[in-house]
Design a protein around this motif. Structure first.
Motif, mmCIF file in Angstrom:
data_model
loop_
_atom_site.group_PDB
_atom_site.id
_atom_site.type_symbol
_atom_site.label_atom_id
_atom_site.label_comp_id
_atom_site.label_asym_id
_atom_site.label_seq_id
_atom_site.Cartn_x
_atom_site.Cartn_y
_atom_site.Cartn_z
ATOM 1 N N ASN A 149 56.317 44.969 43.137
ATOM 2 C CA ASN A 149 55.278 44.577 42.192
ATOM 3 C C ASN A 149 54.233 43.763 42.945
ATOM 4 O OD1 ASN A 149 56.184 45.237 39.309
ATOM 5 N ND2 ASN A 149 58.028 44.308 40.177
ATOM 6 N N HIS A 150 53.025 43.710 42.416
ATOM 7 C CA HIS A 150 52.018 42.856 43.051
ATOM 8 C C HIS A 150 52.519 41.411 42.975
ATOM 9 C CE1 HIS A 150 48.326 40.796 43.989
ATOM 10 N NE2 HIS A 150 47.827 41.959 44.395
ATOM 11 N N PRO A 151 52.453 40.652 44.066
ATOM 12 C CA PRO A 151 53.021 39.304 44.074
ATOM 13 C C PRO A 151 52.366 38.338 43.091
ATOM 14 C CG PRO A 151 51.888 39.760 46.146
ATOM 15 C CD PRO A 151 51.914 41.041 45.367
ATOM 16 N N TYR A 152 51.183 38.640 42.590
ATOM 17 C CA TYR A 152 50.520 37.742 41.642
ATOM 18 C C TYR A 152 50.658 38.207 40.195
ATOM 19 C CZ TYR A 152 48.128 36.694 46.076
ATOM 20 O OH TYR A 152 47.831 36.409 47.374
ATOM 21 N N SER A 153 51.352 39.321 39.946
ATOM 22 C CA SER A 153 51.378 39.895 38.597
ATOM 23 C C SER A 153 52.026 38.979 37.566
ATOM 24 C CB SER A 153 52.063 41.262 38.599
ATOM 25 O OG SER A 153 53.420 41.147 38.927
ATOM 26 N N LYS A 154 52.921 38.092 37.966
ATOM 27 C CA LYS A 154 53.584 37.198 37.011
ATOM 28 C C LYS A 154 52.970 35.799 36.984
ATOM 29 C CE LYS A 154 58.106 37.352 36.797
ATOM 30 N NZ LYS A 154 59.525 37.419 37.172
ATOM 31 N N LYS A 155 51.830 35.620 37.633
ATOM 32 C CA LYS A 155 51.239 34.289 37.734
ATOM 33 C C LYS A 155 49.975 34.180 36.891
ATOM 34 C CE LYS A 155 52.923 33.569 42.416
ATOM 35 N NZ LYS A 155 53.742 32.399 42.323
ATOM 36 N N LYS A 156 49.688 32.961 36.469
ATOM 37 C CA LYS A 156 48.398 32.653 35.857
ATOM 38 C C LYS A 156 47.427 32.460 37.011
ATOM 39 C CE LYS A 156 49.833 31.888 31.537
ATOM 40 N NZ LYS A 156 49.675 32.892 30.553
ATOM 41 N N ILE A 157 46.288 33.128 36.943
ATOM 42 C CA ILE A 157 45.322 33.127 38.027
ATOM 43 C C ILE A 157 44.040 32.429 37.559
ATOM 44 C CG2 ILE A 157 43.914 34.603 39.534
ATOM 45 C CD1 ILE A 157 46.923 34.829 40.056
ATOM 46 N N ILE A 158 43.464 31.627 38.445
ATOM 47 C CA ILE A 158 42.173 30.992 38.188
ATOM 48 C C ILE A 158 41.211 31.475 39.270
ATOM 49 C CG2 ILE A 158 40.894 28.823 38.039
ATOM 50 C CD1 ILE A 158 43.700 27.567 37.279
ATOM 51 N N CYS A 159 40.106 32.062 38.849
ATOM 52 C CA CYS A 159 39.079 32.528 39.792
ATOM 53 C C CYS A 159 37.843 31.666 39.614
ATOM 54 C CB CYS A 159 38.706 33.977 39.516
ATOM 55 S SG CYS A 159 40.026 35.125 39.839
ATOM 56 N N ASN A 160 37.452 30.985 40.684
ATOM 57 C CA ASN A 160 36.177 30.283 40.703
ATOM 58 C C ASN A 160 35.205 31.199 41.422
ATOM 59 O OD1 ASN A 160 36.983 27.832 39.420
ATOM 60 N ND2 ASN A 160 38.130 27.375 41.259
ATOM 61 N N VAL A 161 34.119 31.539 40.738
ATOM 62 C CA VAL A 161 33.164 32.510 41.249
ATOM 63 C C VAL A 161 31.813 31.828 41.429
ATOM 64 C CG1 VAL A 161 32.102 34.758 40.843
ATOM 65 C CG2 VAL A 161 34.361 34.266 39.893
ATOM 66 N N ARG A 162 31.246 31.953 42.629
ATOM 67 C CA ARG A 162 29.909 31.424 42.893
ATOM 68 C C ARG A 162 28.988 32.594 43.178
ATOM 69 N NH1 ARG A 162 26.952 29.897 47.281
ATOM 70 N NH2 ARG A 162 28.712 30.058 48.702
ATOM 71 N N VAL A 163 27.975 32.754 42.330
ATOM 72 C CA VAL A 163 27.006 33.839 42.494
ATOM 73 C C VAL A 163 26.141 33.511 43.705
ATOM 74 C CG1 VAL A 163 25.094 35.093 41.427
ATOM 75 C CG2 VAL A 163 26.992 34.265 40.009
ATOM 76 N N ILE A 164 26.076 34.439 44.680
ATOM 77 C CA ILE A 164 25.256 34.205 45.871
ATOM 78 C C ILE A 164 24.058 35.138 45.954
ATOM 79 C CG2 ILE A 164 27.112 33.191 47.221
ATOM 80 C CD1 ILE A 164 27.397 35.892 48.684
ATOM 81 N N GLU A 165 24.066 36.201 45.165
ATOM 82 C CA GLU A 165 22.940 37.130 45.167
ATOM 83 C C GLU A 165 22.960 37.881 43.852
ATOM 84 O OE1 GLU A 165 22.209 41.173 47.507
ATOM 85 O OE2 GLU A 165 22.138 39.438 48.849
ATOM 86 N N ASN A 166 21.764 38.091 43.298
ATOM 87 C CA ASN A 166 21.634 38.845 42.051
ATOM 88 C C ASN A 166 20.649 39.966 42.308
ATOM 89 O OD1 ASN A 166 21.376 39.787 39.488
ATOM 90 N ND2 ASN A 166 20.474 37.945 38.632
ATOM 91 N N ASN A 167 21.135 41.163 42.429
ATOM 92 C CA ASN A 167 20.274 42.328 42.666
ATOM 93 C C ASN A 167 19.912 42.956 41.346
ATOM 94 O OD1 ASN A 167 20.516 41.990 45.403
ATOM 95 N ND2 ASN A 167 22.185 43.443 45.598
ATOM 96 N N LYS A 168 18.636 42.971 41.069
ATOM 97 C CA LYS A 168 18.179 43.641 39.857
ATOM 98 C C LYS A 168 18.353 45.135 40.049
ATOM 99 C CE LYS A 168 14.538 41.732 37.911
ATOM 100 N NZ LYS A 168 13.182 41.215 37.751
ATOM 101 N N GLN A 169 18.394 45.877 38.976
ATOM 102 C CA GLN A 169 18.661 47.310 39.034
ATOM 103 C C GLN A 169 17.663 48.059 39.906
ATOM 104 O OE1 GLN A 169 18.940 49.155 35.192
ATOM 105 N NE2 GLN A 169 20.782 50.193 35.800
ATOM 106 N N ASP A 170 16.414 47.592 39.952
ATOM 107 C CA ASP A 170 15.412 48.275 40.758
ATOM 108 C C ASP A 170 15.448 47.838 42.221
ATOM 109 O OD1 ASP A 170 14.337 45.738 40.680
ATOM 110 O OD2 ASP A 170 12.527 46.304 39.580
ATOM 111 N N GLY A 171 16.405 46.992 42.578
ATOM 112 C CA GLY A 171 16.556 46.563 43.957
ATOM 113 C C GLY A 171 15.789 45.296 44.280
#
Length: 156
Positions: free
Chosen positions: A120-142
């Motif tokens: 099994n995936h080793p993290y499947s039975k754990k509560k996970i916390i993801c801290n996400v920092r946005v570093i780039e935002n590409n608009k659809q037109d590039g």
């Protein structure tokens, strides 16, 4: 694009893309995105903003299946690549055999002739916390605009 720090509730860090230098691309609204569980938390965020998202590991890595825990005779593995004496319970290791090819598993128990593995995936039975920092935002037109907040039709 974003940097992720993935940890469990005890604070043990599983992944930190900023330290590895490997940011991830997350496309909001894409159904096959492996980071789909982060989509709603990222909506409305701008470059530089950080969001924390908590999730059950099973939601991200699949449900724990007792059938994926089994005993295997050690003789089926290549002794040149598998050092059984180093495999303690809890160790995540790569295994290889002629029948299965290469796979990863957590060692549950290691006896003289057999090894009990959990695939099994080793993290499947754990509560996970993801801290996400946005570093780039590409608009659809590039066109890139760090002040523009993330909308559902954008990737970053």
């Amino acid at each position: 694009m974003a940097h992720l720090e993935v940890r469990d509730v005890t604070g043990a860090i599983y992944e930190n893309t900023e330290q590895s230098g490997s940011p991830v691309k997350i496309k909001i609204g894409e159904p096959d995105c492996m980071y789909k569980f982060l989509h709603s938390g990222l909506l409305g965020k701008a470059v530089g903003e950080v969001v924390g998202v908590g999730v059950d590991g099973e939601e991200v890595f699949g449900y724990y299946d007792d059938k994926k825990v089994f005993w295997v005779p050690k003789h089926i593995f290549d002794p040149a690549t598998t050092k059984f004496e180093e495999l303690q319970p809890g160790t995540i290791s790569e295994f290889s055999s002629k029948n299965t090819g290469v796979f990863h598993a957590v060692v549950v128990e290691n006896t003289q002739d057999l090894i009990k593995l959990d695939t099994n995936h080793p993290y499947s039975k754990k509560k996970i916390i993801c801290n996400v920092r946005v570093i780039e935002n590409n608009k659809q037109d590039g066109e890139k605009d760090g002040k523009t907040k993330i909308r559902e039709d954008e990737s970053r």
